[in-house]
Design a protein around this motif. Structure first.
Motif, PDB file in Angstrom:
ATOM      1  N   GLY A  50      46.783  48.070  36.310  1.00 14.54           N
ATOM      2  CA  GLY A  50      45.420  48.585  36.223  1.00 14.54           C
ATOM      3  C   GLY A  50      45.357  50.098  36.213  1.00 14.54           C
ATOM      4  N   SER A  51      44.185  50.612  36.477  1.00 17.96           N
ATOM      5  CA  SER A  51      43.964  52.057  36.538  1.00 17.96           C
ATOM      6  C   SER A  51      44.233  52.534  37.968  1.00 17.96           C
ATOM      7  CB  SER A  51      42.524  52.381  36.148  1.00 17.96           C
ATOM      8  OG  SER A  51      41.635  51.947  37.172  1.00 17.96           O
ATOM      9  N   GLU A  52      44.078  53.819  38.192  1.00 18.78           N
ATOM     10  CA  GLU A  52      44.306  54.337  39.542  1.00 18.78           C
ATOM     11  C   GLU A  52      43.259  53.833  40.534  1.00 18.78           C
ATOM     12  OE1 GLU A  52      42.378  58.700  40.048  1.00 18.78           O
ATOM     13  OE2 GLU A  52      44.089  58.610  38.682  1.00 18.78           O
ATOM     14  N   ASP A  53      42.117  53.381  40.027  1.00 23.46           N
ATOM     15  CA  ASP A  53      41.058  52.852  40.900  1.00 23.46           C
ATOM     16  C   ASP A  53      41.148  51.349  41.111  1.00 23.46           C
ATOM     17  OD1 ASP A  53      39.899  55.406  41.107  1.00 23.46           O
ATOM     18  OD2 ASP A  53      38.769  55.102  39.255  1.00 23.46           O
ATOM     19  N   SER A  54      42.037  50.683  40.399  1.00 22.78           N
ATOM     20  CA  SER A  54      42.107  49.223  40.453  1.00 22.78           C
ATOM     21  C   SER A  54      42.478  48.697  41.831  1.00 22.78           C
ATOM     22  CB  SER A  54      43.110  48.699  39.417  1.00 22.78           C
ATOM     23  OG  SER A  54      42.661  48.948  38.121  1.00 22.78           O
ATOM     24  N   ALA A  55      43.524  49.232  42.433  1.00 24.56           N
ATOM     25  CA  ALA A  55      44.015  48.687  43.708  1.00 24.56           C
ATOM     26  C   ALA A  55      42.951  48.724  44.807  1.00 24.56           C
ATOM     27  CB  ALA A  55      45.291  49.399  44.136  1.00 24.56           C
ATOM     28  N   ALA A  92      37.141  46.076  33.922  1.00 22.55           N
ATOM     29  CA  ALA A  92      38.308  46.059  33.041  1.00 22.55           C
ATOM     30  C   ALA A  92      38.865  44.636  33.012  1.00 22.55           C
ATOM     31  CB  ALA A  92      39.360  47.030  33.547  1.00 22.55           C
ATOM     32  N   ILE A  93      39.312  44.197  31.857  1.00 22.34           N
ATOM     33  CA  ILE A  93      39.850  42.842  31.719  1.00 22.34           C
ATOM     34  C   ILE A  93      40.999  42.606  32.694  1.00 22.34           C
ATOM     35  CG2 ILE A  93      41.048  41.250  30.157  1.00 22.34           C
ATOM     36  CD1 ILE A  93      39.458  42.446  27.863  1.00 22.34           C
ATOM     37  N   VAL A  94      41.837  43.600  32.873  1.00 25.11           N
ATOM     38  CA  VAL A  94      42.968  43.469  33.797  1.00 25.11           C
ATOM     39  C   VAL A  94      42.460  43.242  35.212  1.00 25.11           C
ATOM     40  CG1 VAL A  94      44.901  44.706  34.860  1.00 25.11           C
ATOM     41  CG2 VAL A  94      44.580  44.793  32.381  1.00 25.11           C
ATOM     42  N   PHE A 102      39.695  48.861  44.475  1.00 21.59           N
ATOM     43  CA  PHE A 102      38.613  47.989  44.028  1.00 21.59           C
ATOM     44  C   PHE A 102      38.961  46.526  44.310  1.00 21.59           C
ATOM     45  CE2 PHE A 102      36.751  45.599  40.350  1.00 21.59           C
ATOM     46  CZ  PHE A 102      35.418  45.730  40.686  1.00 21.59           C
ATOM     47  N   ILE A 103      40.152  46.133  43.921  1.00 22.78           N
ATOM     48  CA  ILE A 103      40.637  44.762  44.127  1.00 22.78           C
ATOM     49  C   ILE A 103      40.736  44.451  45.615  1.00 22.78           C
ATOM     50  CG2 ILE A 103      42.701  43.307  43.866  1.00 22.78           C
ATOM     51  CD1 ILE A 103      43.018  44.805  41.078  1.00 22.78           C
ATOM     52  N   ASN A 104      41.277  45.388  46.377  1.00 21.35           N
ATOM     53  CA  ASN A 104      41.421  45.198  47.822  1.00 21.35           C
ATOM     54  C   ASN A 104      40.063  44.968  48.478  1.00 21.35           C
ATOM     55  OD1 ASN A 104      42.733  45.189  50.392  1.00 21.35           O
ATOM     56  ND2 ASN A 104      42.126  47.312  50.672  1.00 21.35           N
ATOM     57  N   GLY A 105      39.084  45.781  48.136  1.00 20.56           N
ATOM     58  CA  GLY A 105      37.763  45.652  48.744  1.00 20.56           C
ATOM     59  C   GLY A 105      37.127  44.297  48.478  1.00 20.56           C
ATOM     60  N   ILE A 106      37.210  43.845  47.248  1.00 23.54           N
ATOM     61  CA  ILE A 106      36.592  42.563  46.900  1.00 23.54           C
ATOM     62  C   ILE A 106      37.346  41.401  47.538  1.00 23.54           C
ATOM     63  CG2 ILE A 106      36.097  40.969  44.999  1.00 23.54           C
ATOM     64  CD1 ILE A 106      35.387  43.464  43.319  1.00 23.54           C
ATOM     65  N   LEU A 107      38.662  41.401  47.424  1.00 24.04           N
ATOM     66  CA  LEU A 107      39.427  40.267  47.978  1.00 24.04           C
ATOM     67  C   LEU A 107      39.369  40.232  49.503  1.00 24.04           C
ATOM     68  CD1 LEU A 107      42.552  40.070  45.649  1.00 24.04           C
ATOM     69  CD2 LEU A 107      40.441  38.717  45.584  1.00 24.04           C
ATOM     70  N   ASP A 108      39.313  41.390  50.144  1.00 19.71           N
ATOM     71  CA  ASP A 108      39.190  41.405  51.598  1.00 19.71           C
ATOM     72  C   ASP A 108      37.852  40.797  52.025  1.00 19.71           C
ATOM     73  OD1 ASP A 108      40.196  42.167  54.223  1.00 19.71           O
ATOM     74  OD2 ASP A 108      38.598  43.679  54.231  1.00 19.71           O
ATOM     75  N   ALA A 109      36.782  41.116  51.309  1.00 17.34           N
ATOM     76  CA  ALA A 109      35.471  40.543  51.623  1.00 17.34           C
ATOM     77  C   ALA A 109      35.451  39.033  51.367  1.00 17.34           C
ATOM     78  CB  ALA A 109      34.395  41.233  50.796  1.00 17.34           C
ATOM     79  N   LYS A 167      46.921  37.169  53.349  1.00 19.97           N
ATOM     80  CA  LYS A 167      47.392  38.557  53.260  1.00 19.97           C
ATOM     81  C   LYS A 167      48.373  38.747  52.113  1.00 19.97           C
ATOM     82  CE  LYS A 167      46.556  39.816  58.010  1.00 19.97           C
ATOM     83  NZ  LYS A 167      47.061  40.368  59.247  1.00 19.97           N
ATOM     84  N   VAL A 168      49.178  37.740  51.848  1.00 20.89           N
ATOM     85  CA  VAL A 168      50.127  37.809  50.733  1.00 20.89           C
ATOM     86  C   VAL A 168      49.365  37.795  49.403  1.00 20.89           C
ATOM     87  CG1 VAL A 168      52.011  36.611  49.538  1.00 20.89           C
ATOM     88  CG2 VAL A 168      52.035  36.796  52.037  1.00 20.89           C
ATOM     89  N   ALA A 169      48.397  36.906  49.278  1.00 20.51           N
ATOM     90  CA  ALA A 169      47.609  36.829  48.043  1.00 20.51           C
ATOM     91  C   ALA A 169      46.918  38.161  47.763  1.00 20.51           C
ATOM     92  CB  ALA A 169      46.588  35.700  48.132  1.00 20.51           C
ATOM     93  N   ILE A 170      46.338  38.755  48.793  1.00 26.01           N
ATOM     94  CA  ILE A 170      45.645  40.038  48.625  1.00 26.01           C
ATOM     95  C   ILE A 170      46.636  41.140  48.274  1.00 26.01           C
ATOM     96  CG2 ILE A 170      44.306  41.831  49.810  1.00 26.01           C
ATOM     97  CD1 ILE A 170      42.979  39.481  51.400  1.00 26.01           C
ATOM     98  N   ASN A 171      47.746  41.219  49.002  1.00 26.00           N
ATOM     99  CA  ASN A 171      48.741  42.253  48.736  1.00 26.00           C
ATOM    100  C   ASN A 171      49.313  42.132  47.324  1.00 26.00           C
ATOM    101  OD1 ASN A 171      50.458  44.503  49.631  1.00 26.00           O
ATOM    102  ND2 ASN A 171      52.101  43.011  49.347  1.00 26.00           N
ATOM    103  N   GLU A 172      49.596  40.909  46.900  1.00 21.99           N
ATOM    104  CA  GLU A 172      50.143  40.714  45.554  1.00 21.99           C
ATOM    105  C   GLU A 172      49.136  41.136  44.486  1.00 21.99           C
ATOM    106  OE1 GLU A 172      53.263  39.795  44.471  1.00 21.99           O
ATOM    107  OE2 GLU A 172      53.873  39.989  46.549  1.00 21.99           O
ATOM    108  N   ALA A 173      47.858  40.852  44.710  1.00 18.85           N
ATOM    109  CA  ALA A 173      46.823  41.279  43.763  1.00 18.85           C
ATOM    110  C   ALA A 173      46.735  42.805  43.708  1.00 18.85           C
ATOM    111  CB  ALA A 173      45.481  40.667  44.142  1.00 18.85           C
ATOM    112  N   ILE A 174      46.823  43.441  44.864  1.00 24.32           N
ATOM    113  CA  ILE A 174      46.807  44.912  44.913  1.00 24.32           C
ATOM    114  C   ILE A 174      47.989  45.471  44.131  1.00 24.32           C
ATOM    115  CG2 ILE A 174      47.062  46.912  46.446  1.00 24.32           C
ATOM    116  CD1 ILE A 174      45.505  45.207  48.561  1.00 24.32           C
ATOM    117  N   GLU A 175      49.164  44.878  44.321  1.00 22.19           N
ATOM    118  CA  GLU A 175      50.351  45.342  43.595  1.00 22.19           C
ATOM    119  C   GLU A 175      50.191  45.162  42.084  1.00 22.19           C
ATOM    120  OE1 GLU A 175      52.905  47.115  44.837  1.00 22.19           O
ATOM    121  OE2 GLU A 175      51.740  47.063  46.696  1.00 22.19           O
TER     122      GLU A 175
END
Length: 143
Positions: free
Chosen positions: A121-126, A84-86, A128-135, A107-115
């Motif tokens: 985003g969609s219900e699956d976005s957070a 998704a573009i978002v 998905f984003i968390n998994g990639i940014l954590d890695a 941790k702030v950058a990751i948390n802000e992206a999750i928020e």
């Protein structure tokens, strides 16, 4: 809402707009156009949130190929153009902050992206984003 959180939201909206436009408009012009809309609620170019957004948009636009390559590396089974573009632009902001913005703790950058993912985003976005940014964070050795 904090200055930087609002700036990230503005940056996401501007990056979304830029991607729809084929990345032909530069960051300053895109932000100016954004500020002309009612969505901006009377913000000016010198507002701290807008200045932070501008730095994010310029950084993401300038480093987009590097950011996209990093995202591709960790988005197993997901092609960038199928995201998704978002989500794609939230990941770009998050990776940009992790790699290039040294006054934002990882941790702030990751948390802000999750928020951002939860809000835009969609219900699956957070997750998905968390998994990639954590890695990405672990691989960059940031914490």
């Amino acid at each position: 809402m904090s200055i930087r959180r609002r700036g990230r939201q503005i940056a996401l909206q501007v990056l979304y707009q830029m991607e729809w436009g084929g990345w032909e408009e530069d960051a300053s012009a895109s932000i100016s156009r954004y500020l002309e809309t009612s969505v901006a609620n009377g913000l000016s170019m010198d507002h701290p949130s807008v200045q932070f957004a501008k730095s994010l948009v310029e950084g993401v636009a300038k480093n987009r190929s590097v950011l996209d390559e990093i995202i591709r590396k960790y988005a197993r089974n997901w092609r960038l153009d199928r995201m998704a573009i978002v989500d794609r632009n939230i990941l770009r902001i998050g990776v940009y902050e992790l790699k290039f913005v040294h006054d934002v703790p990882p941790k702030v950058a990751i948390n802000e992206a999750i928020e951002l993912g939860k809000r835009f985003g969609s219900e699956d976005s957070a997750p998905f984003i968390n998994g990639i940014l954590d890695a990405v964070n672990k691989d960059l050795g940031l914490g």
